[in-house]
Design a protein around this motif. Structure first.
Motif, PDB file in Angstrom:
ATOM      1  N   THR A  45      38.936  35.248  29.297  1.00 25.65           N
ATOM      2  CA  THR A  45      39.746  36.245  28.601  1.00 25.65           C
ATOM      3  C   THR A  45      40.961  36.655  29.431  1.00 25.65           C
ATOM      4  O   THR A  45      42.080  36.713  28.917  1.00 25.65           O
ATOM      5  CB  THR A  45      38.891  37.485  28.259  1.00 25.65           C
ATOM      6  OG1 THR A  45      37.776  37.061  27.477  1.00 25.65           O
ATOM      7  CG2 THR A  45      39.692  38.521  27.496  1.00 25.65           C
ATOM      8  N   ALA A  46      40.755  36.924  30.701  1.00 27.68           N
ATOM      9  CA  ALA A  46      41.866  37.350  31.560  1.00 27.68           C
ATOM     10  C   ALA A  46      42.948  36.281  31.667  1.00 27.68           C
ATOM     11  O   ALA A  46      44.131  36.597  31.820  1.00 27.68           O
ATOM     12  CB  ALA A  46      41.349  37.716  32.949  1.00 27.68           C
ATOM     13  N   ALA A  47      42.564  35.027  31.557  1.00 23.91           N
ATOM     14  CA  ALA A  47      43.530  33.932  31.659  1.00 23.91           C
ATOM     15  C   ALA A  47      44.575  33.978  30.548  1.00 23.91           C
ATOM     16  O   ALA A  47      45.648  33.383  30.691  1.00 23.91           O
ATOM     17  CB  ALA A  47      42.808  32.590  31.656  1.00 23.91           C
ATOM     18  N   GLU A  53      45.318  30.004  36.497  1.00 20.10           N
ATOM     19  CA  GLU A  53      44.901  30.059  37.904  1.00 20.10           C
ATOM     20  C   GLU A  53      43.656  30.908  38.145  1.00 20.10           C
ATOM     21  O   GLU A  53      43.020  30.784  39.186  1.00 20.10           O
ATOM     22  CB  GLU A  53      46.047  30.515  38.818  1.00 20.10           C
ATOM     23  CG  GLU A  53      46.685  31.819  38.447  1.00 20.10           C
ATOM     24  CD  GLU A  53      47.861  31.657  37.479  1.00 20.10           C
ATOM     25  OE1 GLU A  53      48.487  32.679  37.203  1.00 20.10           O
ATOM     26  OE2 GLU A  53      48.138  30.554  36.993  1.00 20.10           O
ATOM     27  N   VAL A  54      43.258  31.741  37.175  1.00 25.21           N
ATOM     28  CA  VAL A  54      42.029  32.524  37.343  1.00 25.21           C
ATOM     29  C   VAL A  54      40.789  31.773  36.866  1.00 25.21           C
ATOM     30  O   VAL A  54      39.680  32.262  37.029  1.00 25.21           O
ATOM     31  CB  VAL A  54      42.109  33.899  36.648  1.00 25.21           C
ATOM     32  CG1 VAL A  54      43.233  34.721  37.214  1.00 25.21           C
ATOM     33  CG2 VAL A  54      42.202  33.772  35.153  1.00 25.21           C
ATOM     34  N   VAL A  65      40.531  40.607  37.515  1.00 26.63           N
ATOM     35  CA  VAL A  65      40.112  39.817  36.355  1.00 26.63           C
ATOM     36  C   VAL A  65      39.307  40.684  35.393  1.00 26.63           C
ATOM     37  O   VAL A  65      39.547  40.663  34.171  1.00 26.63           O
ATOM     38  CB  VAL A  65      39.296  38.579  36.800  1.00 26.63           C
ATOM     39  CG1 VAL A  65      38.577  37.942  35.627  1.00 26.63           C
ATOM     40  CG2 VAL A  65      40.196  37.572  37.501  1.00 26.63           C
ATOM     41  N   MET A  66      38.378  41.460  35.910  1.00 32.02           N
ATOM     42  CA  MET A  66      37.540  42.303  35.047  1.00 32.02           C
ATOM     43  C   MET A  66      38.371  43.359  34.316  1.00 32.02           C
ATOM     44  O   MET A  66      38.145  43.611  33.137  1.00 32.02           O
ATOM     45  CB  MET A  66      36.433  42.971  35.861  1.00 32.02           C
ATOM     46  CG  MET A  66      35.411  42.003  36.430  1.00 32.02           C
ATOM     47  SD  MET A  66      34.564  41.006  35.186  1.00 32.02           S
ATOM     48  CE  MET A  66      33.445  42.188  34.501  1.00 32.02           C
ATOM     49  N   MET A  67      39.328  43.960  34.999  1.00 29.81           N
ATOM     50  CA  MET A  67      40.160  44.984  34.371  1.00 29.81           C
ATOM     51  C   MET A  67      41.045  44.385  33.272  1.00 29.81           C
ATOM     52  O   MET A  67      41.144  44.942  32.171  1.00 29.81           O
ATOM     53  CB  MET A  67      41.021  45.708  35.419  1.00 29.81           C
ATOM     54  CG  MET A  67      40.212  46.558  36.373  1.00 29.81           C
ATOM     55  SD  MET A  67      39.189  47.803  35.546  1.00 29.81           S
ATOM     56  CE  MET A  67      40.417  48.824  34.801  1.00 29.81           C
ATOM     57  N   VAL A  68      41.679  43.272  33.555  1.00 28.49           N
ATOM     58  CA  VAL A  68      42.541  42.628  32.563  1.00 28.49           C
ATOM     59  C   VAL A  68      41.702  42.167  31.370  1.00 28.49           C
ATOM     60  O   VAL A  68      42.086  42.372  30.217  1.00 28.49           O
ATOM     61  CB  VAL A  68      43.342  41.467  33.187  1.00 28.49           C
ATOM     62  CG1 VAL A  68      44.032  40.618  32.124  1.00 28.49           C
ATOM     63  CG2 VAL A  68      44.371  42.008  34.185  1.00 28.49           C
ATOM     64  N   ILE A 118      45.753  27.380  21.362  1.00 24.93           N
ATOM     65  CA  ILE A 118      46.673  27.953  22.344  1.00 24.93           C
ATOM     66  C   ILE A 118      46.019  28.094  23.712  1.00 24.93           C
ATOM     67  O   ILE A 118      46.646  27.843  24.739  1.00 24.93           O
ATOM     68  CB  ILE A 118      47.161  29.341  21.856  1.00 24.93           C
ATOM     69  CG1 ILE A 118      47.840  29.213  20.498  1.00 24.93           C
ATOM     70  CG2 ILE A 118      48.106  29.983  22.866  1.00 24.93           C
ATOM     71  CD1 ILE A 118      48.063  30.532  19.787  1.00 24.93           C
ATOM     72  N   PHE A 119      44.760  28.506  23.721  1.00 27.76           N
ATOM     73  CA  PHE A 119      44.011  28.724  24.959  1.00 27.76           C
ATOM     74  C   PHE A 119      42.766  27.833  24.935  1.00 27.76           C
ATOM     75  O   PHE A 119      41.664  28.292  24.623  1.00 27.76           O
ATOM     76  CB  PHE A 119      43.610  30.195  25.104  1.00 27.76           C
ATOM     77  CG  PHE A 119      44.771  31.143  25.018  1.00 27.76           C
ATOM     78  CD1 PHE A 119      45.742  31.172  26.013  1.00 27.76           C
ATOM     79  CD2 PHE A 119      44.912  32.002  23.934  1.00 27.76           C
ATOM     80  CE1 PHE A 119      46.818  32.049  25.933  1.00 27.76           C
ATOM     81  CE2 PHE A 119      45.977  32.879  23.841  1.00 27.76           C
ATOM     82  CZ  PHE A 119      46.941  32.898  24.848  1.00 27.76           C
TER      83      PHE A 119
END
Length: 155
Positions: A45-47, A53-54, A65-68, A118-119
């Motif tokens: 999700t954060a990516a 890169e995550v 990462v957790m916050m984003v 897209i992802f």
């Protein structure tokens, strides 16, 4: 009943939280995959905002990462709450819950097959637990919206 924007926002937050709790429980109960699956899905999700890169291993805890991932998760949950509220604002509870389950299943298709255009890294999350949690999300979104929208009318 008219559309209640505040109830839709609250419903998005409640449903996003409940669906995540159900998903965590199912990962623990059936896959014994905690905390690895949580960290993996948070990175997926954060990516969306942080970039690829995550994604690479190791899949470990990372505050950024957790916050984003949490912010993205709740922003999307609220957006979905606003959409579903438009669809069910004039329905009764039973039809709203049915619509919510269909909405949740549809979101699974959109999220796991449409968004992967897209992802593409989201293909990894396609499984029965993700299907079930999307359905739980839709039902809890509809039910929470109807309860809060009705409560607002009464007060």
């Amino acid at each position: 009943m008219s559309l209640n924007w505040a109830a839709a926002v609250v419903a998005g937050i409640v449903a996003g939280t409940l669906a995540t709790a159900v998903q965590l429980f199912l990962w623990w109960a059936f896959l014994d995959a905690l905390p690895w699956m949580l960290y993996r899905d948070a990175r997926l999700t954060a990516a969306i905002l942080m970039g690829r890169e995550v994604l690479p291993p190791p899949v470990t805890f990372n505050w950024n990462v957790m916050m984003v991932a949490t912010l993205i998760h709740f922003a999307i949950s609220i957006a979905y709450g606003l959409i579903l509220a438009c669809l069910i604002s004039r329905l009764g509870m039973a039809l709203s819950l049915l619509a919510g389950s269909i909405f949740g299943l549809s979101l699974y298709g959109i999220n796991m097959y449409g968004v992967t255009i897209i992802f593409p890294w989201f293909w990894e999350a396609r499984d029965w637990i993700t299907i079930l949690t999307h359905i739980v999300f839709g039902i809890s979104l509809a039910g929470t919206y109807k309860v809060f929208a009705k409560h607002e009318l009464e007060t």
